[in-house]
Design a protein around this motif. Sequence first.
Motif, mmCIF file in Angstrom:
data_model
loop_
_atom_site.group_PDB
_atom_site.id
_atom_site.type_symbol
_atom_site.label_atom_id
_atom_site.label_comp_id
_atom_site.label_asym_id
_atom_site.label_seq_id
_atom_site.Cartn_x
_atom_site.Cartn_y
_atom_site.Cartn_z
ATOM 1 N N VAL A 1 0.916 -1.448 0.268
ATOM 2 C CA VAL A 1 -0.145 0.245 0.145
ATOM 3 C C VAL A 1 1.160 1.953 -0.251
ATOM 4 C CG1 VAL A 1 -2.183 1.701 1.273
ATOM 5 C CG2 VAL A 1 -2.020 -1.324 1.259
ATOM 6 N N GLN A 2 0.889 1.716 -0.509
ATOM 7 C CA GLN A 2 1.264 3.370 -1.290
ATOM 8 C C GLN A 2 0.612 4.651 0.092
ATOM 9 O OE1 GLN A 2 2.969 7.170 -3.375
ATOM 10 N NE2 GLN A 2 1.400 5.929 -4.214
ATOM 11 N N ILE A 3 0.875 5.104 0.614
ATOM 12 C CA ILE A 3 -0.027 5.819 2.181
ATOM 13 C C ILE A 3 0.226 7.516 2.032
ATOM 14 C CG2 ILE A 3 -0.544 6.484 4.456
ATOM 15 C CD1 ILE A 3 0.189 4.232 5.273
ATOM 16 N N CYS A 4 -0.277 8.207 0.954
ATOM 17 C CA CYS A 4 -0.168 9.923 0.352
ATOM 18 C C CYS A 4 -0.610 10.674 1.373
ATOM 19 C CB CYS A 4 -0.964 10.069 -1.436
ATOM 20 S SG CYS A 4 -0.840 8.302 -1.786
ATOM 21 N N PRO A 5 0.532 11.354 1.274
ATOM 22 C CA PRO A 5 0.577 12.612 2.030
ATOM 23 C C PRO A 5 -0.244 13.400 1.182
ATOM 24 C CG PRO A 5 2.497 12.236 1.671
ATOM 25 C CD PRO A 5 1.544 11.562 1.251
ATOM 26 N N PRO A 6 -1.002 14.716 2.014
ATOM 27 C CA PRO A 6 -1.644 16.014 0.954
ATOM 28 C C PRO A 6 -0.813 16.599 -0.224
ATOM 29 C CG PRO A 6 -1.181 16.638 2.891
ATOM 30 C CD PRO A 6 -0.910 15.444 3.140
ATOM 31 N N ALA A 7 -1.467 16.864 -1.194
ATOM 32 C CA ALA A 7 -0.522 17.899 -2.094
ATOM 33 C C ALA A 7 -1.105 18.976 -1.367
ATOM 34 C CB ALA A 7 -1.443 17.459 -3.654
ATOM 35 N N TRP A 8 -0.423 20.338 -2.537
ATOM 36 C CA TRP A 8 -1.549 21.990 -1.928
ATOM 37 C C TRP A 8 -1.270 22.439 -3.107
ATOM 38 C CZ3 TRP A 8 -1.108 22.494 3.103
ATOM 39 C CH2 TRP A 8 -0.686 21.487 4.054
ATOM 40 N N ARG B 1 -3.624 24.934 1.003
ATOM 41 C CA ARG B 1 -4.292 24.184 1.432
ATOM 42 C C ARG B 1 -4.575 23.071 0.427
ATOM 43 N NH1 ARG B 1 -9.020 26.776 -1.990
ATOM 44 N NH2 ARG B 1 -9.426 27.842 -0.346
ATOM 45 N N PRO B 2 -4.111 21.794 2.036
ATOM 46 C CA PRO B 2 -3.946 20.807 1.403
ATOM 47 C C PRO B 2 -5.107 20.400 0.595
ATOM 48 C CG PRO B 2 -5.069 20.912 3.432
ATOM 49 C CD PRO B 2 -4.334 21.754 3.020
ATOM 50 N N VAL B 3 -4.625 19.155 -0.234
ATOM 51 C CA VAL B 3 -5.886 18.105 -0.532
ATOM 52 C C VAL B 3 -4.937 16.969 -1.118
ATOM 53 C CG1 VAL B 3 -6.257 20.970 -1.998
ATOM 54 C CG2 VAL B 3 -4.745 18.816 -3.485
ATOM 55 N N ARG B 4 -6.083 16.249 -1.605
ATOM 56 C CA ARG B 4 -5.586 14.827 -1.991
ATOM 57 C C ARG B 4 -4.894 14.539 -3.052
ATOM 58 N NH1 ARG B 4 -9.180 10.261 1.368
ATOM 59 N NH2 ARG B 4 -8.691 11.170 3.417
ATOM 60 N N ASP C 1 -3.452 26.158 -8.528
ATOM 61 C CA ASP C 1 -1.754 25.608 -9.284
ATOM 62 C C ASP C 1 -2.051 24.472 -7.673
ATOM 63 O OD1 ASP C 1 -1.880 26.771 -11.562
ATOM 64 O OD2 ASP C 1 -0.333 28.259 -11.075
ATOM 65 N N PHE C 2 -1.320 24.084 -8.165
ATOM 66 C CA PHE C 2 -0.569 22.569 -7.512
ATOM 67 C C PHE C 2 0.780 22.309 -7.446
ATOM 68 C CE2 PHE C 2 -4.583 21.154 -9.194
ATOM 69 C CZ PHE C 2 -5.027 20.707 -8.466
ATOM 70 N N CYS C 3 1.174 22.408 -6.059
ATOM 71 C CA CYS C 3 2.359 22.354 -5.281
ATOM 72 C C CYS C 3 2.795 20.597 -4.954
ATOM 73 C CB CYS C 3 3.025 23.005 -4.371
ATOM 74 S SG CYS C 3 3.077 24.620 -4.496
ATOM 75 N N LEU D 1 5.708 12.862 18.362
ATOM 76 C CA LEU D 1 6.573 14.083 17.808
ATOM 77 C C LEU D 1 6.248 13.906 16.131
ATOM 78 C CD1 LEU D 1 9.685 10.685 17.268
ATOM 79 C CD2 LEU D 1 9.484 13.088 18.463
ATOM 80 N N LEU D 2 5.215 14.075 15.950
ATOM 81 C CA LEU D 2 4.485 14.905 14.412
ATOM 82 C C LEU D 2 2.605 15.581 15.630
ATOM 83 C CD1 LEU D 2 3.483 11.222 12.610
ATOM 84 C CD2 LEU D 2 5.538 13.681 12.677
ATOM 85 N N PRO D 3 2.793 16.153 14.328
ATOM 86 C CA PRO D 3 1.505 17.544 14.457
ATOM 87 C C PRO D 3 0.830 16.657 14.293
ATOM 88 C CG PRO D 3 3.467 18.445 13.179
ATOM 89 C CD PRO D 3 4.455 17.277 13.839
ATOM 90 N N ASP D 4 -0.511 17.384 14.580
ATOM 91 C CA ASP D 4 -2.141 17.250 13.563
ATOM 92 C C ASP D 4 -1.532 17.078 12.286
ATOM 93 O OD1 ASP D 4 -2.548 15.723 16.132
ATOM 94 O OD2 ASP D 4 -3.738 17.426 16.339
ATOM 95 N N GLU D 5 -1.489 18.483 11.716
ATOM 96 C CA GLU D 5 -1.255 18.610 10.869
ATOM 97 C C GLU D 5 0.574 18.920 9.914
ATOM 98 O OE1 GLU D 5 -2.691 22.822 10.610
ATOM 99 O OE2 GLU D 5 -4.671 22.024 11.145
ATOM 100 N N PRO D 6 0.498 18.718 8.329
ATOM 101 C CA PRO D 6 1.589 18.372 7.744
ATOM 102 C C PRO D 6 2.549 19.739 8.130
ATOM 103 C CG PRO D 6 -0.807 17.685 6.696
ATOM 104 C CD PRO D 6 -1.069 18.723 7.569
ATOM 105 N N VAL D 7 3.566 19.144 8.155
ATOM 106 C CA VAL D 7 4.905 20.280 8.085
ATOM 107 C C VAL D 7 6.320 19.856 7.700
ATOM 108 C CG1 VAL D 7 4.390 20.928 11.069
ATOM 109 C CG2 VAL D 7 5.949 19.078 10.420
#
Length: 243
Positions: free
Chosen positions: A16-23, A48-51, A85-87, A165-171
């Motif tokens: 399985v690939q688990i994908c962090p959000p794009a932006w 803003r985070p996007v799938r 646009d996406f990052c 060690l991890l915040p709730d939101e992506p960093v």
Amino acid sequence: MFTVNRWVPSGFERYVQICPPAWQVSTDPRDKKYTPEDGSPPWEFFLRPVRWSKVAEERGHTIDEYTQYGDLIPHPNYEQLRPGDFCGPLEETPTGAMIDAVSDAVLSYSGEHQECIVAVWHGYGTEEIDDLHRRNATRIKGMGQQEHFVLCASLGTVFEKWRTLLPDEPVSGSSVSSLSPQAIWPTTAEWFFTVPFDHNSSFFAGPAALADALLSDERIEAYPVSLEADFRHESQKHCFLQP
């Protein structure tokens, strides 16, 4: 070889690939404020985070077991970014939700007292890593570049400590503790989970029941992935959270 097999061993039933959000670039100041991390001029954007599924839909692509983020959209040109646009996702940066989902799945399968092995990349070069060295933690080569420290602990303890060690939101990876593991697996070798330090996706290998649990978990975005999928062009660390 830069296939998924570079980061995950063969021999498991499912992968399985688990994908962090794009932006996605936004004009809303309520969204997170990020800047390029590569030393370029400090253009600032609200993102803003996007799938990945949203990126794929807007670009007319589909996601299959060979897809990495770079297959969905070209690397952005920061000088020409516009709203909408996406990052790309950030490297080596699992979200709290990703760790929660994996933790819930493997704890229910293996139990909190299951002994497991944890690999921590030594390349961060921090005081925390130096302390591991002084304690004579085992060092191994492989699993990507350079070396890792390997330690043992109960499964419940590892995920409890990892989550702190991890915040709730992506960093960005630079904001995550150097003691955040790059890989964990039980001594029974029933499954394997890795967050490669030079990659944005995480990978899980194990029995079908665990794979299905992750694929159906609404807290995360996950897809089946082939062990032979070519990920050699994956490098999508585009931005980081401002302090």
